[in-house]
Scaffold this active site. Structure first.
Site, PDB file in Angstrom:
ATOM      1  CD  GLN A 231      -2.956  -1.014   2.347  1.00 24.90           C
ATOM      2  OE1 GLN A 231      -3.253  -2.062   2.918  1.00 24.90           O
ATOM      3  NE2 GLN A 231      -3.485   0.148   2.706  1.00 24.90           N
ATOM      4  NE  ARG A 378     -13.222   0.456   3.533  1.00 28.75           N
ATOM      5  CZ  ARG A 378     -14.060   0.062   2.576  1.00 28.75           C
ATOM      6  NH1 ARG A 378     -14.740  -1.036   2.694  1.00 28.75           N
ATOM      7  NH2 ARG A 378     -14.215   0.793   1.505  1.00 28.75           N
ATOM      8  CB  CYS A 379      -8.459   1.304  11.456  1.00 31.98           C
ATOM      9  SG  CYS A 379      -6.773   1.615  10.896  1.00 31.98           S
ATOM     10  CD  GLU A 752      -9.111   4.399   6.790  1.00 34.91           C
ATOM     11  OE1 GLU A 752      -8.968   5.636   6.694  1.00 34.91           O
ATOM     12  OE2 GLU A 752      -8.257   3.661   7.277  1.00 34.91           O
TER      13      GLU A 752
HETATM   14  N1  MCN Z   1     -13.583   9.814  -3.343  1.00 35.47           N
HETATM   15  C1  MCN Z   1     -14.369  10.700  -4.047  1.00 35.47           C
HETATM   16  N2  MCN Z   1     -14.709  11.894  -3.472  1.00 35.47           N
HETATM   17  C2  MCN Z   1     -14.320  12.209  -2.213  1.00 35.47           C
HETATM   18  C3  MCN Z   1     -13.538  11.297  -1.473  1.00 35.47           C
HETATM   19  C4  MCN Z   1     -13.168  10.097  -2.075  1.00 35.47           C
HETATM   20  O1  MCN Z   1     -14.756  10.395  -5.172  1.00 35.47           O
HETATM   21  N3  MCN Z   1     -14.653  13.370  -1.659  1.00 35.47           N
HETATM   22  C5  MCN Z   1     -13.100   8.577  -3.967  1.00 35.47           C
HETATM   23  C6  MCN Z   1     -11.582   8.647  -4.145  1.00 35.47           C
HETATM   24  O2  MCN Z   1     -11.168   9.395  -5.189  1.00 35.47           O
HETATM   25  C7  MCN Z   1     -11.201   7.196  -4.182  1.00 35.47           C
HETATM   26  C8  MCN Z   1     -12.171   6.579  -3.184  1.00 35.47           C
HETATM   27  O3  MCN Z   1     -13.294   7.463  -3.124  1.00 35.47           O
HETATM   28  O4  MCN Z   1     -11.365   6.683  -5.469  1.00 35.47           O
HETATM   29  C9  MCN Z   1     -11.563   6.441  -1.768  1.00 35.47           C
HETATM   30  O5  MCN Z   1     -10.886   7.628  -1.484  1.00 35.47           O
HETATM   31  P1  MCN Z   1     -10.217   8.040  -0.096  1.00 35.47           P
HETATM   32  O6  MCN Z   1     -11.258   8.256   0.912  1.00 35.47           O
HETATM   33  O7  MCN Z   1      -9.278   9.130  -0.403  1.00 35.47           O
HETATM   34  O8  MCN Z   1      -9.413   6.753   0.404  1.00 35.47           O
HETATM   35  P2  MCN Z   1      -8.095   6.111  -0.250  1.00 35.47           P
HETATM   36  O9  MCN Z   1      -8.211   6.155  -1.707  1.00 35.47           O
HETATM   37  O10 MCN Z   1      -6.902   6.649   0.413  1.00 35.47           O
HETATM   38  O11 MCN Z   1      -8.311   4.603   0.152  1.00 35.47           O
HETATM   39  C10 MCN Z   1      -7.889   4.103   1.410  1.00 35.47           C
HETATM   40  C11 MCN Z   1      -9.044   3.565   2.221  1.00 35.47           C
HETATM   41  C12 MCN Z   1      -8.483   2.708   3.287  1.00 35.47           C
HETATM   42  S1  MCN Z   1      -7.356   3.364   4.351  1.00 35.47           S
HETATM   43  C13 MCN Z   1      -8.803   1.386   3.363  1.00 35.47           C
HETATM   44  S2  MCN Z   1      -8.172   0.500   4.652  1.00 35.47           S
HETATM   45  C14 MCN Z   1      -9.668   0.786   2.367  1.00 35.47           C
HETATM   46  C15 MCN Z   1     -10.562   1.758   1.687  1.00 35.47           C
HETATM   47  O12 MCN Z   1      -9.923   2.849   1.345  1.00 35.47           O
HETATM   48  N4  MCN Z   1      -9.201  -0.237   1.628  1.00 35.47           N
HETATM   49  C16 MCN Z   1      -9.904  -0.615   0.505  1.00 35.47           C
HETATM   50  N5  MCN Z   1     -11.402   1.259   0.762  1.00 35.47           N
HETATM   51  C17 MCN Z   1     -11.054   0.137   0.056  1.00 35.47           C
HETATM   52  N6  MCN Z   1     -11.746  -0.252  -1.031  1.00 35.47           N
HETATM   53  C18 MCN Z   1     -11.320  -1.325  -1.743  1.00 35.47           C
HETATM   54  N7  MCN Z   1     -12.037  -1.683  -2.835  1.00 35.47           N
HETATM   55  N8  MCN Z   1     -10.207  -2.015  -1.398  1.00 35.47           N
HETATM   56  C19 MCN Z   1      -9.491  -1.701  -0.301  1.00 35.47           C
HETATM   57  O13 MCN Z   1      -8.404  -2.380   0.017  1.00 35.47           O
HETATM   58 CU1  CUM Z   2      -6.198   1.572   8.902  1.00 35.19          CU
HETATM   59  S1  CUM Z   2      -6.535   0.425   7.323  1.00 35.19           S
HETATM   60 MO1  CUM Z   2      -6.343   1.687   5.792  1.00 35.19          MO
HETATM   61  O1  CUM Z   2      -5.470   2.886   6.684  1.00 35.19           O
HETATM   62  O2  CUM Z   2      -5.110   1.123   4.863  1.00 35.19           O
END
Ligand code: MCN
Ligand code: CUM
Length: 798
Positions: A231, A378-379, A752
Site C-alpha cells: 500500500q 479501514r481504521c 474508511e
Molecule cells: N472519493 C471521491 N470523493 C471524495 C472522497 C473520495 O470520489 N470526496 C473517492 C476517491 O477518489 C477514491 C475513493 O473514493 O477513489 C476512496 O478515497 P479516499 O477516501 O481518499 O481513500 P483512499 O483512496 O486513500 O483509500 C484508502 C481507504 C483505506 S485506508 C482502506 S483500509 C480501504 C478503503 O480505502 N481499503 C480498501 N477502501 C477500500 N476499497 C477497496 N475496494 N479495497 C481496499 O483495500
Molecule cells: Cu487503517 S486500514 Mo487503511 O489505513 O489502509
C-alpha cells in the site's frame, strides 16, 4: 449534476460533462478486472523463477533448539533451505517495524507467536517448496505462552521479549492525552456519570488477495526489483534499502494490481524480506505467496483495544467530560502501522462529534504471544476504536437519563458555526454540519415510526423486539501534515506528476497506490475538471517507484485529501503555463486570457469566438512554444496538507431481534455521509457499501480467537466469519456536502468512514432493543448465542 444538497460546490464544480468532479464516471480499471486481465503479484512469472515456502512454528512460545533442513535439501527440486543463520550473514535476520521495534525475519532464538517464520524452503515449484517445508525438522523447547493483555501484565506472566535488555515485563508503553485534573474536576461536580467496559475485539483485515512478493536481484544491473503487495511502495523502497544496504536507486518496488488492502499491506512482512534475500543469494527470481491461513494467523491485525469509557453530564444531557482507559494488546512486537509520533494512532479523537469541555484518555500497551499489528482494516489509525467508544457511551448516557439518543446528540454536537473547531484533545476540525446529517438520516430512517413500533412490540410482549441504533461519527483522515505525521521519519506528504502529450492526452503519476478504490478513475476526474479535458484522455499510473513521484501511499483514507490535492495543484500549474501558450496561440495579451471551466477553454476577453482547449494548447507547447517559455507541458506537485480533513456522517440501524433464537435481522440500514466535495458519487457509494459490509462483519461475526496455548482457533474462513451477501441488508445511503475549507478541491476522504462509523450504530441498535429491560452493552461480535444469552439474563428470552 447538482443534487438536492448542491453536490459539488456549484460555484466551482459544475460537472462539465467530460468526466470532471461530481460525475458518475464508470471505473476505468473495471474492464481489466472483470475480464480477468488484472495483474496481481501471483500473476507475475519470470524466467527461472523459484518458489519460497515458509516454515512456521506450530507453537506460540518456544525456544528453537535445532533446525535440520537436510532432508528438505536432499529433495531434487529443492534449491535451498534458509534459516536465521543464513540471513545473519547478510544482516537480514531482523528488520525494523514501523514503530521502531525489531522483528525477527526468521527466528533465531525464540518463537513469540504461533505461525511465526522459522525457516524458508526455496524450490523449483510451489509444490516442491511445500513438500520441502514439511521435511524441515525443528526441535522446540515449548514455553508457556500469554495471549491476553491483562494476563500479560500480571507479575508472574511469561516474558514475551526476554531478548530485550530493559524489558522486565510485558509492558510496552503508557500513553495519555487531555487534561486529567480538569476532567476529574468535571466528573466530581457532575449531576450524572456513566461508565461502561467494552472490548473492541481483534480483527483480521481479510483482503481476498493475501500478501506476496516476486523478488528479482539482477547481478548485471546490481538492481533489486520487488513486485509486492504494497500500500506504500515508496516508503517500502526506502525501508528496503535501509535494511538491505542496497542503495535506494538500485531498488525498485512495484505494487501491481492489489486485491484489497484494508491496511493489511502497509507493514513490511518477513516473507518479503525472505524472498528478496533468497533472490540475492541465489541470483534467481523468487516468488513468495502467502496462503489464507498464514495471512489470517500472522498478518497485521486490527483493534484489540479493551476500553473503559466514562461520561459526565448535566441532568438535561449536556456532556461535560469524557474519560477513557485502554488496555491495548500489541502482540509480540510493537509493529502498529501508523504515524510514528502517535503510539495510540489517532485514538485521542475520542471526543467525537461533540463539544465536550474536558477529556482525558490513558492507555497501556502490552506484548503478548500473538501476531503483531494493531492498526489495519479501514481504521483511520484507531479512529474506529475512538468512534466506537464515544458513540457507545452517548447511548449509555441517553439510557441512563431516559433521553432520546438522537436528541442527546443534537444537544451536544459541535455547532456548524463553530468551525474551525479545536477539540479538548487538540484536534483542529476543518468543517462540519452534524445536525444536518443526523436530520437527514432520521428522516430517511422513518425514525418516529420505528420508535412507536418499538413501544408497541414491548407493550404486546411480541416475539420480536425492535432496536434503533444511531452513530453520528467524525473521522480524521488525510495525514500529514508532515511536521506532525511521518512514517519511519519520512514526512507524510504526497505527490502528483502530470504530463500532457503533444496530441493532447495526459499521464498523471501519483505517489499513492490503489487497492480497489478506483484511483485510476477519480484521479483522472480531478485532472479532467481542472484542465477541461475528457476523462478518457487521462491515464493514471501508480505503484512503480521507478516512474512515480515519491509518495507515502494509500491508507488512513489519505489519497484524496493528500495526493488528490497534489493532482489538482499539478493540474493548475499546467493550466497556468497553458495560459501563456494560449495567449501566444490566440495572439492576445496573457492578461486578456480567461479560463472557462464549463467549456474547458481559454477565451480572449471580449472576443468569445476566440478560444482554445488544452488539447490544442498541448500541440502548441511542443510544436510552437513561446520563446520565453520552456517547451513541453507538465508539472509536478508535492503536497504537504496544512491540516487533516474531518469527514463525518450519521448512520441509523434498525434491527429486529428474535427472542427465541437471538438472531438479529436488519430491518433498515441508513447511512448519510459527508466527505466534502465529491469526485465520483458512484465510487463513493461503492466505498460506503463495502465499508458498511465490513462494519457488519465487525459487529456481528468477526473475531480473531486464541486458545490458552496461543493457537489461533479461527485461522481460516470457515471459522473466521466474513459477512456474505446473505448477511448484508439493503443500504439506504444519502449525503450532505460540507467542503473542506483548506483542500484545493474541497474534498475529504471517505474510504474508511463506513467501517469506522457503523459498528457502534449496530451495537446501539441491539442494545436499544433490550435497554428497557436494563441491558447497557453487548460485546462484539454479536452472534446469536451472545444475543440470546443477553436476552436470557434480563428475562427477555423465549
Ligand atoms: N472519493 C471521491 N470523493 C471524495 C472522497 C473520495 O470520489 N470526496 C473517492 C476517491 O477518489 C477514491 C475513493 O473514493 O477513489 C476512496 O478515497 P479516499 O477516501 O481518499 O481513500 P483512499 O483512496 O486513500 O483509500 C484508502 C481507504 C483505506 S485506508 C482502506 S483500509 C480501504 C478503503 O480505502 N481499503 C480498501 N477502501 C477500500 N476499497 C477497496 N475496494 N479495497 C481496499 O483495500
Ligand atoms: Cu487503517 S486500514 Mo487503511 O489505513 O489502509
Amino acid at each position: 449534476q447538482h443534487d438536492e444538497d448542491g453536490g459539488p460546490d456549484p460555484e466551482t464544480y459544475c460537472g462539465h460533462g467530460r468526466g470532471g468532479m461530481g460525475e458518475e464516471v464508470e471505473r476505468k480499471e473495471d474492464k481489466r478486472f472483470i475480464t480477468g486481465r488484472g495483474n496481481y503479484v501471483d500473476d507475475i512469472k519470470k524466467p527461472g523463477m523459484l518458489h519460497c515456502e515458509i516454515v512456521r512454528s506450530p507453537h506460540a512460545h518456544a525456544r528453537i533448539e535445532n533446525i535440520d533442513g537436510s532432508r528438505a535439501e536432499a529433495m531434487d527440486s529443492v534449491v535451498a533451505v534458509l534459516t536465521a543463520d543464513d540471513l545473519l550473514e547478510h544482516d537480514l535476520a531482523t528488520m525494523p517495524t514501523l514503530m521502531d521495534d525489531t522483528q525477527d525475519v526468521l527466528v533465531n532464538d525464540k518463537v513469540k507467536f504461533q505461525s511465526q517464520e522459522v525457516a524458508a524452503v526455496i524450490a523449483e515449484d510451489r509444490y516442491a517448496a511445500k513438500d520441502g517445508a514439511q521435511k524441515v525438522e525443528v526441535e522446540y523447547d515449548v514455553l508457556d505462552p500469554v495471549v491476553d493483555a491483562a494476563d500479560a501484565l500480571e507479575k508472574d506472566a511469561p516474558l514475551v521479549r526476554d531478548e530485550l535488555e530493559d524489558q522486565e515485563d510485558n509492558h510496552i508503553f503508557d500513553w495519555d492525552t487531555g487534561d486529567k485534573e480538569a476532567t476529574d474536576a468535571v466528573f466530581d461536580d457532575a449531576d450524572v456519570t456513566v461508565e461502561e467496559d467494552m472490548l473492541y475485539q481483534r480483527l483480521h483485515p481479510a483482503p481476498i488477495e493475501t500478501c506476496g512478493a516476486v523478488a528479482d536481484w539482477d547481478p548485471g544491473m546490481d538492481k533489486m526489483t520487488v513486485h509486492m503487495t504494497s500500500q506504500a511502495p515508496h516508503a517500502h523502497r526506502t525501508l528496503f534499502s535501509q535494511v538491505s544496504g542496497i542503495p535506494e536507486h538500485k531498488v525498485r518496488i512495484v505494487s501491481p494490481d492489489v486485491g484489497g488492502g484494508f491496511g493489511n499491506k502497509v507493514p513490511i512482512y518477513p516473507g518479503y524480506v525472505v524472498a528478496a534475500a533468497a533472490s540475492y543469494v541465489l541470483e534467481q527470481p523468487v516468488k513468495w505467496i502467502e496462503e489464507r491461513s498464514e495471512n489470517i494467523q500472522t498478518t497485521g491485525f486490527a483493534r484489540d483495544y479493551d476500553m473503559t469509557g466514562e461520561l459526565a453530564a448535566t441532568e438535561d444531557g449536556i456532556i461535560e467530560g469524557v474519560k477513557v482507559d485502554v488496555l491495548a494488546n500489541h502482540g509480540a512486537y510493537n509493529a502498529a502501522a501508523q504515524p510514528s509520533k502517535f503510539p495510540a494512532g489517532f485514538f485521542n479523537i475520542f471526543t467525537g462529534s461533540y463539544d465536550i469541555e474536558a477529556a482525558y484518555g490513558s492507555l497501556t500497551a502490552a506484548f503478548t504471544n500473538t501476531a503483531p499489528g494493531g492498526v489495519a482494516y479501514r481504521c483511520s489509525f484507531r479512529v474506529t476504536e475512538a468512534v466506537y467508544l464515544i458513540e457507545r457511551m452517548v447511548k449509555v448516557l441517553a439510557d441512563e437519563l431516559e433521553m432520546d439518543p438522537a436528541e442527546i446528540r443534537r444537544k451536544n454536537f459541535i455547532p456548524s458555526d463553530a468551525f474551525p473547531y479545536e477539540s479538548a484533545t487538540g484536534w483542529n476540525y476543518d468543517s462540519g454540519d452534524y445536525e444536518k446529517a443526523l436530520d437527514k438520516a432520521l428522516e430517511m430512517a422513518d425514525y418516529d415510526h420505528y420508535r412507536e413500533e418499538q413501544q408497541r412490540r414491548i407493550a404486546n410482549d411480541a416475539d420480536k423486539l425492535i432496536g434503533i441504533g444511531i452513530s453520528s461519527f467524525t473521522e480524521v483522515v488525510g495525514a500529514g501534515p508532515g511536521k506532525q505525521c511521518d512514517i519511519a521519519g519520512i514526512e507524510m506528504f504526497d505527490s502528483a506528476d502530470l504530463r500532457v502529450n503533444p496530441t493532447g492526452n495526459a499521464v498523471l503519476r501519483v505517489g499513492v497506490q490503489t487497492q480497489g478504490q478506483g484511483h485510476e478513475t477519480t484521479f483522472a476526474q480531478i485532472v479532467a475538471e481542472e484542465l477541461g479535458m475528457d476523462v478518457d484522455n487521462i491515464t493514471v499510473e501508480h505503484g512503480d517507484t521507478d516512474t512515480e513521484p515519491y509518495g507515502l501511499g494509500t491508507y488512513g483514507s489519505r489519497s484524496t485529501p493528500v495526493a488528490g490535492a497534489a493532482a489538482a495543484v499539478a493540474a493548475r500549474k499546467v493550466r497556468d503555463k497553458a495560459k501563456s501558450i494560449a495567449a501566444n496561440e490566440l495572439e492576445a495579451a496573457e492578461e486578456d486570457i480567461t479560463w472557462d471551466r464549463e467549456s474547458g477553454e481559454f477565451h480572449v476577453a471580449g472576443a468569445p469566438d476566440r478560444s482554445i482547449t488544452i488539447t490544442e494548447i498541448a500541440a502548441g507547447a511542443y510544436m510552437n512554444h513561446p520563446g520565453d517559455e520552456e517547451p513541453g507541458l507538465e508539472a509536478t506537485n508535492y503536497y504537504d496538507p496544512p491540516e487533516m480533513t474531518y469527514p463525518f456522517g450519521s448512520y441509523i440501524v434498525i434491527v429486529e431481534i428474535d427472542r427465541e433464537t437471538g438472531e438479529v435481522d436488519f430491518e433498515k440500514f441508513v447511512a448519510v455521509d459527508d466527505c466534502g466535495n465529491r469526485i465520483n458519487p458512484m465510487i463513493i457509494e461503492g466505498q460506503i457499501h463495502g465499508g458498511l459490509a465490513q462494519g457488519i462483519g465487525t459487529a456481528m461475526l468477526e473475531k480473531v480467537t486464541y486458545d490458552d496455548n496461543g493457537n489461533v482457533t479461527g485461522g481460516d474462513f470457515m471459522n473466521y466469519l466474513l459477512p456474505t451477501a446473505n448477511e448484508i441488508p439493503n443500504f439506504e445511503t444519502g449525503h450532505t456536502v460540507t467542503p473542506s475549507p483548506h483542500h484545493p478541491i474541497g474534498a475529504k476522504g471517505v474510504g474508511e468512514s463506513p467501517t469506522v462509523g457503523s459498528p457502534p450504530a449496530i451495537v446501539n441498535a441491539v442494545v436499544d432493543a433490550m435497554s428497557h429491560a436494563g441491558v447497557s452493552h453487548v460485546e462484539m461480535p454479536m452472534t446469536p448465542d451472545v444475543v440470546w444469552e443477553t436476552l436470557d439474563e434480563v428475562g427477555l428470552s423465549r
